[in-house]
Write an enzyme that holds these catalytic residues in place. Structure first.
Site, PDB file in Angstrom:
ATOM      1  N   ASP A 221       0.867  -1.192   0.000  1.00  0.00           N
ATOM      2  CA  ASP A 221       0.000   0.000   0.000  1.00  0.00           C
ATOM      3  C   ASP A 221       0.897   1.234   0.000  1.00  0.00           C
ATOM      4  O   ASP A 221       2.032   1.151  -0.454  1.00  0.00           O
ATOM      5  CB  ASP A 221      -0.956  -0.055   1.203  1.00  0.00           C
ATOM      6  CG  ASP A 221      -2.267   0.665   0.923  1.00  0.00           C
ATOM      7  OD1 ASP A 221      -2.210   1.867   0.630  1.00  0.00           O
ATOM      8  OD2 ASP A 221      -3.343   0.041   0.987  1.00  0.00           O
ATOM      9  N   HIS A 244       2.111   1.981  -3.163  1.00  0.00           N
ATOM     10  CA  HIS A 244       1.165   2.926  -3.766  1.00  0.00           C
ATOM     11  C   HIS A 244       1.675   4.361  -3.713  1.00  0.00           C
ATOM     12  O   HIS A 244       0.918   5.294  -3.909  1.00  0.00           O
ATOM     13  CB  HIS A 244      -0.213   2.820  -3.096  1.00  0.00           C
ATOM     14  CG  HIS A 244      -0.872   1.483  -3.303  1.00  0.00           C
ATOM     15  ND1 HIS A 244      -2.130   1.191  -2.851  1.00  0.00           N
ATOM     16  CD2 HIS A 244      -0.437   0.365  -3.920  1.00  0.00           C
ATOM     17  CE1 HIS A 244      -2.448  -0.065  -3.174  1.00  0.00           C
ATOM     18  NE2 HIS A 244      -1.425  -0.583  -3.816  1.00  0.00           N
TER      19      HIS A 244
END
Ligand code: NAG
Ligand code: NAG
Ligand code: NAG
Ligand code: NAG
Length: 402
Positions: A221, A244
């Protein structure tokens, strides 16, 4: 002596004294080795009580040190390290802590918590291994996936130095820094697979004067995410990927959120990430906060899907499609010398709110390529100036078509 030099001093001692027992060096007075409190280095027996006891002693002792010895592995089901302490407290973390794999424990919110401490040092070459694989596997079935503990929580802590350690395979977030002030994170490493769910590297919220320096973060993430209420946060020398990217937000989901200001991201590289530099807010928003004074400078990107993105229409799972605009105001965002390769043709996506258009968004020396060719900039509801003709800016490509 400041905390940083204490940390390096201990390193030097360890280096020079080799296998000497550190207890002999300091005397029993301020150094508390977890094995002397019954911690068993078999990696199977729960040593939580030994860690709690060692912490309690160190916390009561001025300049107290908890030592987790090199080359030893301890299972700690839950660690709660709480202050207030009697002066600086140091966790000399040179061994490995493993979390329980037992998913019944996933109801707890955090694995290791540092709480209400002034002057905390957490340093060493050790590893916090969250053993996340089993709990990630539940995420396919959705229901038992929601409550997973974050590995390390820094909560209501002032004046902290975190150096050298590794966080591995957290069940949920790796680090959460919340309600804290003056926290320095340096030379740490965070690692989890690219497809591990919600394993954000460092999430910071309601905190001020935070520095993240020279660290390597690869997760499933956000490498670093900033929630509401962050002021004066510097991120520098961070290598991010996979993951991310470096994110501000999402913001505006709750009514009690606070402003964000004074964020700098400099000398960072992002490789193989889904986003690069992202700001996202919910539409509609429950709060009307202001996000201001954000600077990204000297950033290299390699194979990043959305290199520069401001998304003020965030609303996953179609929860609120077309039901309003974001009331979060974004202003004063600078992208200076941001270069590298995009994995898609959208180099710059700036989609601001109709209700609160972005103000003063500046691009200077931004060059993003797709297979060596140009990328597109797609902007809407953006005010302010684009420094197309700034003489100090070279290679200003692409330009936003206003
Ligand atoms: C962040 O950088 C700015 C500008 O260099 C500096 O003024 C500020 O004190 C720094 N903040 C922290 C927390 O290091
Ligand atoms: C930039 O970051 C790298 C780590 O990625 C670090 O080694 C280097 O010293 C940093 N340079 C500056 C000027 O801060
Ligand atoms: C990015 O992905 C490419 C291709 O999968 C791989 O060769 C490269 O090592 C990756 N880079 C990083 C920094 O992970
Ligand atoms: C720009 O973004 C908007 C919103 O995502 C999209 O509808 C539009 O098609 C995009 N335009 C281009 C030229 O890509």
């Amino acid at each position: 002596m400041n905390s940083q030099s204490i940390c390096s001093w201990i390193y030097m001692l360890l280096l020079f004294l080799f296998n000497w027992n550190i207890v002999d060096v300091f005397g029993q007075s301020n150094n508390f080795v977890v094995t002397n409190f019954g911690a068993l280095a078999d990696g199977i027996t729960d040593s939580k009580q030994a860690f709690a006891d060692a912490w309690k002693k160190a916390c009561q002792t001025p300049g107290g040190i908890v030592t987790v010895p090199t080359g030893k592995t301890f299972l700690v089901s839950i660690g709660e390290f709480e202050g207030p302490c009697n002066g600086q407290t140091l966790l000399q973390m040179d061994g490995t802590l493993v979390a329980s794999e037992d998913s019944k424990l996933d109801d707890t919110e955090f694995w290791i918590t540092f709480h209400k401490i002034d002057d905390l040092v957490l340093c060493g070459t050790g590893i916090f291994d969250g053993k996340g694989a089993l709990s990630w596997s539940h995420c396919d079935e959705s229901s038992s996936c929601h409550h997973r503990p974050a590995s390390l929580r820094i909560h209501a802590v002032t004046n902290a130095n975190i150096q050298g350690i590794t966080s591995l395979n957290s069940k949920m977030f790796h680090f959460q820094i919340h309600n804290s002030q003056n926290v320095n994170v340096e030379n740490i490493r965070i690692t989890a697979p690219h497809d591990s769910p919600n394993t954000d590297g460092i999430h910071i919220s309601n905190s001020r004067d935070v520095k993240i320096v020279n660290s390597i973060i690869g997760t499933g993430d956000d490498c670093i995410s900033l929630g509401d209420g962050c002021t004066n946060v510097n991120i520098s020398g961070v290598a991010c990927g996979p993951g991310h990217g470096i994110s501000i937000g999402s913001l505006g989901k709750y009514s009690d959120e606070e402003d964000i200001s004074g964020i700098t991201v400099t000398n960072c590289s992002l490789s193989n990430t889904t986003n690069g530099l992202r700001i996202k807010t919910w539409a509609p928003s429950k709060s009307s906060i202001v996000v201001s004074d954000i600077t990204y400078a000297d950033i290299t990107l390699d194979n990043v899907k959305n290199p520069i993105i401001i998304d003020q229409h965030y609303c996953p799972h179609d929860e609120c499609q077309n039901k309003g605009e974001s009331s979060v105001q974004i202003k004063g965002v600078k992208y200076i010398n941001v270069r590298g390769s995009s994995a898609t043709e959208d180099g710059i996506e700036v989609q601001c709110s109709k209700l609160k258009p972005c103000e003063d968004v500046e691009f200077c020396g931004v060059e993003l390529k797709l297979n060596g060719g140009p990328t597109i900039a797609n902007c809407s509801n953006v005010g302010g100036q684009f420094l197309e003709s700034n003489p100090s800016c070279h290679d200003l490509l692409p330009l936003c078509n206003k």
